[in-house]
Scaffold this motif. Structure first.
Motif, PDB file in Angstrom:
ATOM      1  N   GLY A  38      -1.720  -7.150  -7.905  1.00  0.00           N
ATOM      2  CA  GLY A  38      -0.813  -7.250  -9.049  1.00  0.00           C
ATOM      3  C   GLY A  38      -0.052  -8.571  -9.050  1.00  0.00           C
ATOM      4  O   GLY A  38       0.372  -9.061 -10.087  1.00  0.00           O
ATOM      5  N   ASP A  77      -1.544  -1.391 -10.060  1.00  0.00           N
ATOM      6  CA  ASP A  77      -1.665  -0.667  -8.781  1.00  0.00           C
ATOM      7  C   ASP A  77      -2.367   0.668  -8.999  1.00  0.00           C
ATOM      8  O   ASP A  77      -3.296   1.036  -8.268  1.00  0.00           O
ATOM      9  N   SER A  95       1.361  -1.199  -3.602  1.00  0.00           N
ATOM     10  CA  SER A  95       2.489  -0.514  -2.979  1.00  0.00           C
ATOM     11  C   SER A  95       2.128   0.951  -2.824  1.00  0.00           C
ATOM     12  O   SER A  95       1.296   1.489  -3.561  1.00  0.00           O
ATOM     13  N   ASN A 150       5.135  -5.121   1.495  1.00  0.00           N
ATOM     14  CA  ASN A 150       5.757  -5.552   0.240  1.00  0.00           C
ATOM     15  C   ASN A 150       7.145  -6.055   0.606  1.00  0.00           C
ATOM     16  O   ASN A 150       7.463  -7.222   0.439  1.00  0.00           O
ATOM     17  N   ARG A 153      13.596  -4.014  -0.934  1.00  0.00           N
ATOM     18  CA  ARG A 153      13.771  -4.136  -2.372  1.00  0.00           C
ATOM     19  C   ARG A 153      15.231  -4.400  -2.724  1.00  0.00           C
ATOM     20  O   ARG A 153      16.152  -3.809  -2.163  1.00  0.00           O
ATOM     21  N   ARG A 174      13.683  -1.080 -15.051  1.00  0.00           N
ATOM     22  CA  ARG A 174      12.278  -0.774 -14.791  1.00  0.00           C
ATOM     23  C   ARG A 174      12.151  -0.326 -13.356  1.00  0.00           C
ATOM     24  O   ARG A 174      12.679  -0.962 -12.455  1.00  0.00           O
ATOM     25  N   PHE A 197       3.652  -2.873 -12.844  1.00  0.00           N
ATOM     26  CA  PHE A 197       4.176  -4.180 -12.424  1.00  0.00           C
ATOM     27  C   PHE A 197       3.736  -5.291 -13.368  1.00  0.00           C
ATOM     28  O   PHE A 197       4.475  -6.225 -13.652  1.00  0.00           O
ATOM     29  N   ASN A 214      12.825  -5.257  -6.725  1.00  0.00           N
ATOM     30  CA  ASN A 214      11.636  -5.707  -6.005  1.00  0.00           C
ATOM     31  C   ASN A 214      12.041  -6.532  -4.794  1.00  0.00           C
ATOM     32  O   ASN A 214      13.193  -7.005  -4.729  1.00  0.00           O
ATOM     33  N   ASN A 218       8.413 -10.974  -4.525  1.00  0.00           N
ATOM     34  CA  ASN A 218       7.912 -10.653  -5.872  1.00  0.00           C
ATOM     35  C   ASN A 218       8.795 -11.282  -6.943  1.00  0.00           C
ATOM     36  O   ASN A 218       8.309 -11.756  -7.964  1.00  0.00           O
TER      37      ASN A 218
END
Ligand code: TK8
Length: 338
Positions: A38, A77, A95, A150, A153, A174, A197, A214, A218
């Motif tokens: 992504g 994803d 993820s 990842n 966040r 989001r 994403f 995120n 990212n």
């Protein structure tokens, strides 16, 4: 006479070595495994896949190629994972969160504030607990080759800095297509909107949503700083990344090809985590330099956010399953006590 016998001995050894290598190479067919991402190729996932691909080429005598696709070109994803399950796509880097609708136990990793450090995440994921989750995937047509990162966040939005839980009120956030993230950000007061994403940048740009959450890599890689003013260091969850291979295709591979994919995915993991953390270390300064206003939340207010989101645990225990939660929390305690 002695020289001739020595030469013939050496020739025999060389021939045997050649045959062994040849036999090993024979275990490899010409392969070109396509992998969906992504993120874009500058993301540390690119470092990981470059390392993994160099490894498979070297071990297969140039026969096993890994071909990355970026920016969701082969799907999101979730849709990418579905394609891998059907065997129409070889691999997807995703993820865990979007995969929870297929394997509910993975939802444990979406519980707010579960992990404190990437070191404990590595120890848990690379050990028997990570193996326990990976063992659930073949039943749904997936093989997890390794746990990549990842990351932790953080929250961005275009309306205001988040300094206390009330600041979430009315922010259209989001979230990943995942019931736990949806519930967490609703519980914090925001108007949470699940979204793939690949749609996030344009949704932020058109103000369809006000914010998203995120890891730094990212936020940088997808240039969210161009359409988000505020970055709040919430560190509210750590997202693992799955390196999923299609079981339908996996079952057609030789044992040697399977072992090579696993071994090279682990080499890719170590490189991807290294690159991810190196980039993360620079990100706050980099994002500030790109115009973002970055704030931390005072400890007392952070405690209020933790308390507010703690209800998520009991609310989602049934869906995730007692075994997964009990095992993960026990393992985290063991890691922290040692
Ligand atoms: C990238 C996604 C991304 C995830 C998200 O394919 O959807 O916000 O954090 O990393 O997996």
């Amino acid at each position: 006479m002695r020289i001739r016998s020595r030469l013939s001995h050496l020739a025999a050894v060389a021939l045997a070595a050649g045959l062994t290598a040849g036999a090993a190479q024979a275990q490899f067919k010409e392969r070109n495994f396509r992998v969906s991402n992504g993120v874009s190729k500058e993301h540390p996932m690119g470092n990981g896949l470059a390392k993994m691909g160099a490894c498979t080429l070297e071990k297969s005598g140039g026969k096993m190629k890994i071909q990355p696709f970026w920016d969701g070109a082969l799907g999101s994803d979730l849709t990418g994972t579905q394609s891998v399950r059907t065997g129409s796509l070889d691999m997807v880097i995703t993820s865990t969160a979007p995969v929870v609708s297929i394997v509910p136990a993975l939802g444990v990793f979406d519980l707010p504030f579960l992990f404190n450090t990437s070191s404990e995440a590595d120890k848990l994921l690379d050990g028997k607990v990570g193996d326990w989750f990976s063992a659930k995937l073949p039943a749904v047509g997936l093989v997890n080759l390794a746990w990549w990162e990842n990351g932790f966040r953080h929250t961005t939005n275009s309306k205001r800095p988040i300094n206390k839980v009330e600041d979430f009120d009315g922010v259209k956030m989001r979230v990943m297509q995942n019931a736990i993230f949806l519930d967490t950000f609703k519980t914090l007061g925001s108007n949470a909107v699940p979204m793939a994403f690949t749609e996030v940048y344009s949704a932020l740009e058109t103000k369809t949503v006000d914010g998203q959450e995120n890891p730094f890599t990212n936020i940088e890689n997808m240039k969210f700083y161009e359409v988000q003013k505020y970055l709040t260091l919430t560190k509210h969850a750590y997202s693992p990344t799955l390196v999923l291979f299609s079981k339908k295709i996996w079952d057609t591979l030789s044992a040697q090809e399977q072992a090579t994919l696993r071994e090279c995915a682990v080499q890719g993991r170590d490189e991807q985590r290294r690159a991810n953390r190196a980039m993360e270390a620079r990100s706050v300064d980099s994002l500030k330099a790109k115009g973002m206003t970055v704030n931390e939340i005072a400890p007392a207010e952070m405690q209020r956010i933790r308390e507010r989101s703690s209800v998520i645990y009991e609310r989602h225990t049934k869906a995730i399953g007692d075994e997964a939660i009990t095992m993960v929390t026990a393992e985290l305690k063991r890691i922290r006590d040692n």
